[in-house]
Design an enzyme around this catalytic site. Structure first.
Site, PDB file in Angstrom:
ATOM      1  N   GLN A  93      -5.171 -12.587 -12.749  1.00  0.00           N
ATOM      2  CA  GLN A  93      -4.959 -11.415 -13.597  1.00  0.00           C
ATOM      3  C   GLN A  93      -3.501 -11.233 -14.020  1.00  0.00           C
ATOM      4  O   GLN A  93      -3.167 -10.241 -14.655  1.00  0.00           O
ATOM      5  CB  GLN A  93      -5.507 -10.144 -12.918  1.00  0.00           C
ATOM      6  CG  GLN A  93      -4.725  -9.664 -11.711  1.00  0.00           C
ATOM      7  CD  GLN A  93      -5.456  -8.543 -10.993  1.00  0.00           C
ATOM      8  OE1 GLN A  93      -6.494  -8.763 -10.374  1.00  0.00           O
ATOM      9  NE2 GLN A  93      -4.931  -7.333 -11.064  1.00  0.00           N
ATOM     10  N   HIS A 100      -3.316   4.225  -2.696  1.00  0.00           N
ATOM     11  CA  HIS A 100      -4.322   3.362  -2.050  1.00  0.00           C
ATOM     12  C   HIS A 100      -5.004   4.103  -0.900  1.00  0.00           C
ATOM     13  O   HIS A 100      -6.224   4.035  -0.735  1.00  0.00           O
ATOM     14  CB  HIS A 100      -3.675   2.097  -1.474  1.00  0.00           C
ATOM     15  CG  HIS A 100      -3.013   1.204  -2.480  1.00  0.00           C
ATOM     16  ND1 HIS A 100      -1.659   1.053  -2.546  1.00  0.00           N
ATOM     17  CD2 HIS A 100      -3.528   0.397  -3.451  1.00  0.00           C
ATOM     18  CE1 HIS A 100      -1.352   0.190  -3.510  1.00  0.00           C
ATOM     19  NE2 HIS A 100      -2.464  -0.219  -4.075  1.00  0.00           N
ATOM     20  N   LEU A 155       0.819  -1.215   0.000  1.00  0.00           N
ATOM     21  CA  LEU A 155       0.000   0.000   0.000  1.00  0.00           C
ATOM     22  C   LEU A 155       0.852   1.264   0.000  1.00  0.00           C
ATOM     23  O   LEU A 155       1.873   1.349   0.679  1.00  0.00           O
ATOM     24  CB  LEU A 155      -0.927  -0.009   1.217  1.00  0.00           C
ATOM     25  CG  LEU A 155      -1.875  -1.216   1.298  1.00  0.00           C
ATOM     26  CD1 LEU A 155      -2.732  -1.143   2.566  1.00  0.00           C
ATOM     27  CD2 LEU A 155      -2.763  -1.317   0.058  1.00  0.00           C
TER      28      LEU A 155
END
Ligand code: AMP
Length: 284
Positions: free
Chosen positions: A61, A37, A33
């Site tokens: 993904q 974020h 993070l």
């Protein structure tokens, strides 16, 4: 205290206890993070009564030659940041919990996912829509916040939510940047000192094209060429695409008209792939 929910069962039990009328905000992430974020978390807090974040590095993904195994996972530091930001709960599931053996259903958006990152990362957006719909079904948020940094991801998710009648409101958060313009990304830590020094050229190429637009240039091909010329200043930057697109469908356009345009760039610096974008306002 941020409550850590490590599997789907504990998330469901937590969700079921929320009182009716409590507005739940959701920020899905892959962790590592940064201030980008955290700006989404702040936006979720402003739009909801309770905020839940998720950290899940979604294998679906990532392509076979991408950075799944080396993706940064500083989980203790991430939890501290979420605590400090007053996030109420963190969903931190395992891959096995999210994708039990035999899972064979995928969610695919078939238009907006096609160009740009979709063209160079086959299967990427199918992985994104599959995990995001699963997360929406599990968390059942009233509002979810995604970053404009991943403009195509936002467009794909908005389309999926519309097409499949998913009962959630999608908000977009602005792109957070370093002082020199480089868009914050969990992948910036991979950059060598030399590549880090060249990386702000991506943002500079977007700004130079925005200035040409302000000065009256409307031809999409000419605008893209101006962007490419800026990136040509560094031979460390290997451009994957530099495109001027319709901001909603992401289809190609010959000229920037009333609905504006999305300027989108993707490039490799060494083995690190970076993306950035800028929305042009349009003529109205
Ligand atoms: P990720 O952890 O990379 O999957 O990103 C999680 C969310 O944070 C996505 O909605 C991203 O678009 C968003 N995000 C990533 N980088 C930034 C940034 N620099 N500014 C704002 N949001 C960002």
């Amino acid at each position: 205290m941020t409550l850590i929910l490590r599997d789907k069962a504990s998330l469901r039990a937590w969700r079921a206890k929320l009182t009716e009328g409590t507005r739940l905000g959701f920020v899905p992430t892959m962790g590592a993070l940064h201030a980008g974020h955290m700006s989404l978390v702040a936006q979720a807090r402003a739009a909801a009564d309770i905020v839940i974040a998720s950290i899940f590095v979604n294998p679906l993904q990532f392509g076979p030659n991408e950075d799944l195994s080396r993706y940064p996972r500083p989980i203790e530091a991430d939890i501290e940041k979420l605590e400090a930001a007053g996030v109420d709960a963190l969903f931190l599931p395992s891959v096995e919990d999210m994708y039990p053996t035999g899972a064979s259903t995928m969610v695919e958006e078939t238009l907006v996912s096609g160009p740009l990152c979709g063209a160079v990362r086959p299967g990427h957006f199918r992985g994104v829509t599959t995990v995001v719909l699963k997360l929406f079904n599990l968390v059942q948020p009233h509002v979810a916040v995604f970053g404009q940094k991943d403009a195509q991801q936002c467009a794909v998710i908005e389309r999926m939510v519309r097409d499949l009648d998913v009962p959630v409101e999608i908000l977009r958060g602005p792109i957070m940047r370093e002082a020199d313009g480089l868009a914050l990304s969990s992948r910036n830590v991979y950059l060598s000192v030399e590549d880090r020094a060249a990386a702000p050229l991506l943002h500079q190429s977007l700004q130079t094209v925005a200035a040409a637009y302000e000065a009256g240039e409307r031809d999409a091909e000419k605008l893209a060429q101006i962007g490419l010329d800026v990136l040509a200043q560094s031979d460390r930057i290997k451009v994957q695409y530099w495109e001027v697109r319709d901001p909603e469908s992401l289809g190609g356009i010959a000229r920037v008209g009333a609905s504006g345009a999305l300027l989108a760039v993707a490039a490799h610096l060494g083995t690190t792939r970076l993306i950035d974008n800028l929305l042009l306002g349009g003529d109205v």
